[in-house]
Design an enzyme around this catalytic site. Structure first.
Site, mmCIF file in Angstrom:
data_model
loop_
_atom_site.group_PDB
_atom_site.id
_atom_site.type_symbol
_atom_site.label_atom_id
_atom_site.label_comp_id
_atom_site.label_asym_id
_atom_site.label_seq_id
_atom_site.Cartn_x
_atom_site.Cartn_y
_atom_site.Cartn_z
ATOM 1 N N GLY A 197 0.847 -1.188 0.000
ATOM 2 C CA GLY A 197 0.000 0.000 0.000
ATOM 3 C C GLY A 197 0.878 1.232 0.000
ATOM 4 O O GLY A 197 2.030 1.190 0.441
ATOM 5 N N GLN A 249 3.144 9.991 1.157
ATOM 6 C CA GLN A 249 4.431 9.289 1.201
ATOM 7 C C GLN A 249 5.319 9.602 0.000
ATOM 8 O O GLN A 249 6.518 9.337 0.025
ATOM 9 C CB GLN A 249 4.206 7.767 1.271
ATOM 10 C CG GLN A 249 3.605 7.324 2.583
ATOM 11 C CD GLN A 249 3.480 5.815 2.627
ATOM 12 O OE1 GLN A 249 2.513 5.248 2.165
ATOM 13 N NE2 GLN A 249 4.484 5.148 3.166
ATOM 14 N N CYS A 257 6.313 0.139 7.418
ATOM 15 C CA CYS A 257 5.890 1.260 6.594
ATOM 16 C C CYS A 257 7.061 1.680 5.711
ATOM 17 O O CYS A 257 8.184 1.800 6.208
ATOM 18 C CB CYS A 257 5.460 2.416 7.496
ATOM 19 S SG CYS A 257 4.943 3.870 6.579
ATOM 20 N N LEU A 258 6.781 1.909 4.440
ATOM 21 C CA LEU A 258 7.859 2.299 3.522
ATOM 22 C C LEU A 258 8.479 3.633 3.921
ATOM 23 O O LEU A 258 9.612 3.928 3.554
ATOM 24 C CB LEU A 258 7.323 2.377 2.079
ATOM 25 C CG LEU A 258 6.842 1.050 1.482
ATOM 26 C CD1 LEU A 258 6.211 1.269 0.114
ATOM 27 C CD2 LEU A 258 7.979 0.053 1.388
ATOM 28 N N HIS A 267 -4.019 1.332 7.702
ATOM 29 C CA HIS A 267 -2.672 1.923 7.745
ATOM 30 C C HIS A 267 -2.559 3.066 6.717
ATOM 31 O O HIS A 267 -2.069 4.152 7.045
ATOM 32 C CB HIS A 267 -1.647 0.815 7.458
ATOM 33 C CG HIS A 267 -0.222 1.267 7.427
ATOM 34 N ND1 HIS A 267 0.726 0.848 8.332
ATOM 35 C CD2 HIS A 267 0.433 2.114 6.586
ATOM 36 C CE1 HIS A 267 1.892 1.422 8.051
ATOM 37 N NE2 HIS A 267 1.742 2.198 6.988
ATOM 38 N N GLU A 268 -3.027 2.823 5.501
ATOM 39 C CA GLU A 268 -2.879 3.843 4.448
ATOM 40 C C GLU A 268 -3.795 5.045 4.700
ATOM 41 O O GLU A 268 -3.409 6.183 4.448
ATOM 42 C CB GLU A 268 -3.138 3.230 3.065
ATOM 43 C CG GLU A 268 -2.200 2.093 2.667
ATOM 44 C CD GLU A 268 -0.726 2.382 2.864
ATOM 45 O OE1 GLU A 268 -0.319 3.560 2.757
ATOM 46 O OE2 GLU A 268 0.028 1.429 3.154
ATOM 47 N N HIS A 272 -2.322 7.491 7.017
ATOM 48 C CA HIS A 272 -1.337 8.397 6.412
ATOM 49 C C HIS A 272 -2.003 9.707 5.948
ATOM 50 O O HIS A 272 -1.373 10.763 5.960
ATOM 51 C CB HIS A 272 -0.673 7.740 5.197
ATOM 52 C CG HIS A 272 0.516 6.889 5.526
ATOM 53 N ND1 HIS A 272 1.634 7.375 6.151
ATOM 54 C CD2 HIS A 272 0.768 5.572 5.300
ATOM 55 C CE1 HIS A 272 2.522 6.395 6.293
ATOM 56 N NE2 HIS A 272 2.015 5.289 5.796
HETATM 57 NI NI NI Z 1 2.909 3.436 5.782
#
Ligand code: NI
Length: 171
Positions: free
Chosen positions: A46, A51, A94-95, A136-137, A140
């Site tokens: 995701g 991000q 998380c990226l 999670h997304e 963000h």
């Molecule tokens: Ni994330």
């Protein structure tokens, strides 16, 4: 398609409240496709627009498992959780927060209302792992990171570890 640069904590863009999307044009299509390419390249399951430095309400998620075909993704514009039930606690990373993973408490099942890339209203119900990804997304878009769900003691330890890792990267 372009692989975009992923912003990493503590980049302030990750803490902003993202703006709603109201123009559904080719530019939005291209951004979504680039975000999907960036997500698969990372690799991740995701990615939220903040991000990659765009503070707008759009996320892309890996939809391969649900569609039973590799490389399938879904863009959710202006997503909003409209129903949630149950509890689960599973490992998340998380990226934008490299090197750290932790168990996070989430709802087991969520229903999300969103618009597709044409601006049409849609609804999706997700369970288990896919429900975690959506929660999670969507976090963000509100400037929330998975770290914020941890106890303050655990978060403190994590941030210390992360700071050390950042310093090592710079040397
Ligand atoms: Ni994330």
């Amino acid at each position: 398609m372009t692989i975009l640069k992923i912003c990493e904590f503590p980049d302030p863009v990750l803490r902003q409240q993202a703006a709603p999307v109201d123009v559904f044009d080719e530019q939005l299509d291209k951004l979504a496709a680039d975000m999907a390419a960036t997500m698969f390249d990372a690799p991740g399951v995701g990615l939220a627009a903040p991000q990659i430095g765009k503070s707008i309400k759009m996320i892309v998620v890996d939809h391969s498992r649900q569609e039973e075909a590799p490389g399938v993704w879904l863009a959710l514009v202006n997503p909003e959780i409209v129903a949630a039930e149950g509890r689960q606690c599973d490992s998340e990373g998380c990226l934008s927060v490299p090197e750290l993973t932790s168990k996070v408490n989430r709802h087991r099942k969520v229903t999300v209302r969103y618009q597709n890339l044409q601006g049409q209203p849609q609804e999706i119900t997700a369970e288990d792992r896919f429900a975690v990804v959506l929660q999670h997304e969507i976090d963000h878009l509100n400037g929330v990171l998975f770290l914020d769900h941890l106890s303050s003691l655990k978060r403190h330890l994590y941030l210390k570890k992360y700071k050390k890792w950042l310093e090592q990267q710079q040397n």
